[in-house]
Design a protein around this motif. Structure first.
Motif, PDB file in Angstrom:
ATOM      1  N   THR A   1     -24.175 -21.323-115.102  1.00 59.59           N
ATOM      2  CA  THR A   1     -22.677 -20.693-116.500  1.00 59.59           C
ATOM      3  C   THR A   1     -22.172 -19.550-116.428  1.00 59.59           C
ATOM      4  O   THR A   1     -21.080 -19.836-116.174  1.00 59.59           O
ATOM      5  CB  THR A   1     -24.380 -20.109-117.485  1.00 59.59           C
ATOM      6  N   ASN A   2     -22.069 -18.998-115.237  1.00 59.10           N
ATOM      7  CA  ASN A   2     -22.021 -17.648-114.733  1.00 59.10           C
ATOM      8  C   ASN A   2     -21.076 -17.910-113.330  1.00 59.10           C
ATOM      9  O   ASN A   2     -19.479 -17.518-113.211  1.00 59.10           O
ATOM     10  CB  ASN A   2     -22.273 -16.595-114.019  1.00 59.10           C
ATOM     11  N   ASN A   3     -21.543 -19.148-112.186  1.00 63.87           N
ATOM     12  CA  ASN A   3     -20.206 -19.344-111.063  1.00 63.87           C
ATOM     13  C   ASN A   3     -21.203 -21.021-111.304  1.00 63.87           C
ATOM     14  O   ASN A   3     -22.148 -21.300-110.222  1.00 63.87           O
ATOM     15  CB  ASN A   3     -20.929 -18.223-110.103  1.00 63.87           C
ATOM     16  N   PRO A   4     -20.502 -21.886-111.743  1.00 60.97           N
ATOM     17  CA  PRO A   4     -20.229 -22.948-111.540  1.00 60.97           C
ATOM     18  C   PRO A   4     -20.610 -23.725-110.500  1.00 60.97           C
ATOM     19  O   PRO A   4     -21.304 -24.685-109.703  1.00 60.97           O
ATOM     20  CB  PRO A   4     -19.404 -23.724-112.635  1.00 60.97           C
ATOM     21  N   GLU A   5     -19.493 -22.933-109.467  1.00 61.55           N
ATOM     22  CA  GLU A   5     -18.574 -23.369-107.621  1.00 61.55           C
ATOM     23  C   GLU A   5     -18.823 -22.207-106.944  1.00 61.55           C
ATOM     24  O   GLU A   5     -17.275 -21.926-106.486  1.00 61.55           O
ATOM     25  CB  GLU A   5     -17.526 -24.243-108.406  1.00 61.55           C
ATOM     26  N   PRO A   6     -19.734 -22.311-106.078  1.00 63.57           N
ATOM     27  CA  PRO A   6     -20.603 -20.543-105.902  1.00 63.57           C
ATOM     28  C   PRO A   6     -19.195 -20.991-103.709  1.00 63.57           C
ATOM     29  O   PRO A   6     -18.877 -20.206-103.648  1.00 63.57           O
ATOM     30  CB  PRO A   6     -21.116 -20.773-105.362  1.00 63.57           C
ATOM     31  N   TRP A   7     -19.168 -22.650-104.253  1.00 60.67           N
ATOM     32  CA  TRP A   7     -18.038 -22.125-102.953  1.00 60.67           C
ATOM     33  C   TRP A   7     -16.407 -22.368-102.830  1.00 60.67           C
ATOM     34  O   TRP A   7     -16.211 -21.889-101.595  1.00 60.67           O
ATOM     35  CB  TRP A   7     -18.472 -23.681-102.258  1.00 60.67           C
ATOM     36  N   ASN A   8     -16.311 -22.018-103.663  1.00 57.14           N
ATOM     37  CA  ASN A   8     -14.871 -21.480-104.232  1.00 57.14           C
ATOM     38  C   ASN A   8     -14.653 -20.338-103.873  1.00 57.14           C
ATOM     39  O   ASN A   8     -13.158 -19.271-104.113  1.00 57.14           O
ATOM     40  CB  ASN A   8     -14.034 -21.995-105.317  1.00 57.14           C
ATOM     41  N   LYS A   9     -15.578 -19.654-104.366  1.00 57.08           N
ATOM     42  CA  LYS A   9     -15.459 -18.211-104.089  1.00 57.08           C
ATOM     43  C   LYS A   9     -15.417 -17.561-102.604  1.00 57.08           C
ATOM     44  O   LYS A   9     -15.182 -15.996-101.840  1.00 57.08           O
ATOM     45  CB  LYS A   9     -16.121 -17.464-104.673  1.00 57.08           C
ATOM     46  N   LEU A  10     -15.712 -18.893-101.853  1.00 60.48           N
ATOM     47  CA  LEU A  10     -15.574 -17.635 -99.699  1.00 60.48           C
ATOM     48  C   LEU A  10     -14.859 -17.949 -99.364  1.00 60.48           C
ATOM     49  O   LEU A  10     -13.841 -18.160-100.176  1.00 60.48           O
ATOM     50  CB  LEU A  10     -16.713 -18.732 -99.312  1.00 60.48           C
ATOM     51  N   GLY A  11     -14.388 -16.497 -98.623  1.00 63.47           N
ATOM     52  CA  GLY A  11     -12.673 -16.129 -97.947  1.00 63.47           C
ATOM     53  C   GLY A  11     -13.122 -16.867 -96.879  1.00 63.47           C
ATOM     54  O   GLY A  11     -14.363 -17.337 -96.089  1.00 63.47           O
ATOM     55  N   PRO A  12     -11.955 -17.018 -96.378  1.00 65.32           N
ATOM     56  CA  PRO A  12     -11.724 -17.723 -94.921  1.00 65.32           C
ATOM     57  C   PRO A  12     -12.855 -17.023 -93.685  1.00 65.32           C
ATOM     58  O   PRO A  12     -13.066 -17.668 -92.577  1.00 65.32           O
ATOM     59  CB  PRO A  12     -10.363 -17.532 -93.983  1.00 65.32           C
ATOM     60  N   ASN A  13     -12.627 -15.089 -93.695  1.00 69.37           N
ATOM     61  CA  ASN A  13     -13.668 -14.494 -93.022  1.00 69.37           C
ATOM     62  C   ASN A  13     -15.116 -14.641 -93.703  1.00 69.37           C
ATOM     63  O   ASN A  13     -15.372 -14.160 -92.760  1.00 69.37           O
ATOM     64  CB  ASN A  13     -13.241 -12.930 -92.886  1.00 69.37           C
TER      65      ASN A  13
END
Length: 82
Positions: free
Chosen positions: A48-60
């Motif tokens: 519900t709060n973060n359905p796609e956590p892989w999109n919040k990863l930065g390049p570092n």
């Protein structure tokens, strides 16, 4: 059951290293499974709060357990924002 194991270990002390290494292996495997379940970006516990956590990863962000040739601090962004 613990009394039986203790009795066996007193009568056969050569089994002590076997119990130590099997217990250590079980502990390490459970720790690694917990790390995979909690730190891996492919796992989503809260949809519900973060359905796609892989999109919040930065390049570092380093999410691999061990990296041989990659220095994550020097990577630049090479993907588009969504």
């Amino acid at each position: 059951m613990l009394a039986t194991v203790g009795k066996q270990l007193r009568s056969h002390p050569a089994l002590i290293p076997l119990f130590i290494f099997i217990g250590g292996g079980c502990t390490m495997s459970l720790t690694y499974l917990a790390r995979l379940a909690l730190r891996n970006p492919d796992v989503c516990w809260d949809k519900t709060n973060n359905p796609e956590p892989w999109n919040k990863l930065g390049p570092n962000d380093q999410y691999k357990f061990f990296s041989v040739n990659t220095d994550y601090k020097q990577l630049k962004k090479d993907r588009p924002d969504f």
